[in-house]
Write an enzyme that holds these catalytic residues in place. Structure first.
Site, PDB file in Angstrom:
ATOM      1  NE  ARG A  42      -7.539   0.875 -16.548  1.00 51.89           N
ATOM      2  CZ  ARG A  42      -7.776   1.661 -17.489  1.00 51.89           C
ATOM      3  NH1 ARG A  42      -8.773   2.753 -17.247  1.00 51.89           N
ATOM      4  NH2 ARG A  42      -6.882   1.843 -18.627  1.00 51.89           N
ATOM      5  CG  HIS A  90     -14.617   3.581 -19.193  1.00 53.41           C
ATOM      6  ND1 HIS A  90     -14.377   2.440 -18.486  1.00 53.41           N
ATOM      7  CD2 HIS A  90     -13.392   3.667 -19.482  1.00 53.41           C
ATOM      8  CE1 HIS A  90     -13.253   1.967 -18.480  1.00 53.41           C
ATOM      9  NE2 HIS A  90     -12.441   3.012 -18.836  1.00 53.41           N
TER      10      HIS A  90
END
Length: 129
Positions: A42, A90
């Site tokens: 993250r 991502h």
């Protein structure tokens, strides 16, 4: 202070109140100079300004970043233009056979849910992952 001897550091931490800013300058400098940093966890677990400073100082050799502290990454972010950074959009969680894996798991969990049985891969909302 003795440094950890690593050529690569790979972050796969979840985003929780315990991991927020985990990889800061203090932690990143505990590793010997010249390593590469990879973040597929993250973005909030890395202090971007600390990492970019260590890259600029040649302490960290390179960074491969799939997630960012602030998303989406701004168009004028220096992360896009640094020769030491490879930025990806991502996508690290994508698998070639995602549907072949996901659909049977979803189907099994749906049957378990309807039968009021324990599910696979539950997220612990208190832990944050």
């Amino acid at each position: 202070m003795e440094k950890y001897n690593a050529d690569y550091v790979i972050n796969i931490l979840p985003g929780t109140k315990y991991t927020n800013g985990f990889f800061n300058k203090n932690k990143l400098e505990k590793i010997k100079p010249g390593y590469s940093f990879i973040n597929v966890g993250r973005g909030t677990s890395v202090v971007t300004s600390d990492l970019t400073q260590l890259l600029s100082d040649d302490y960290v050799k390179s960074a491969y970043l799939d997630v960012f502290e602030e998303e989406p990454l701004k168009k004028d972010s220096p992360l896009w233009h640094s020769p030491k950074i490879v930025a990806t959009p991502h996508i690290s969680g994508l698998m070639a056979h995602f549907k072949d894996t996901f659909v049977p798991l979803f189907d099994d969990n749906l049957e378990k849910y309807l039968a009021d049985k324990p599910l696979h891969n539950l997220v612990d909302l208190d832990a944050g992952y």
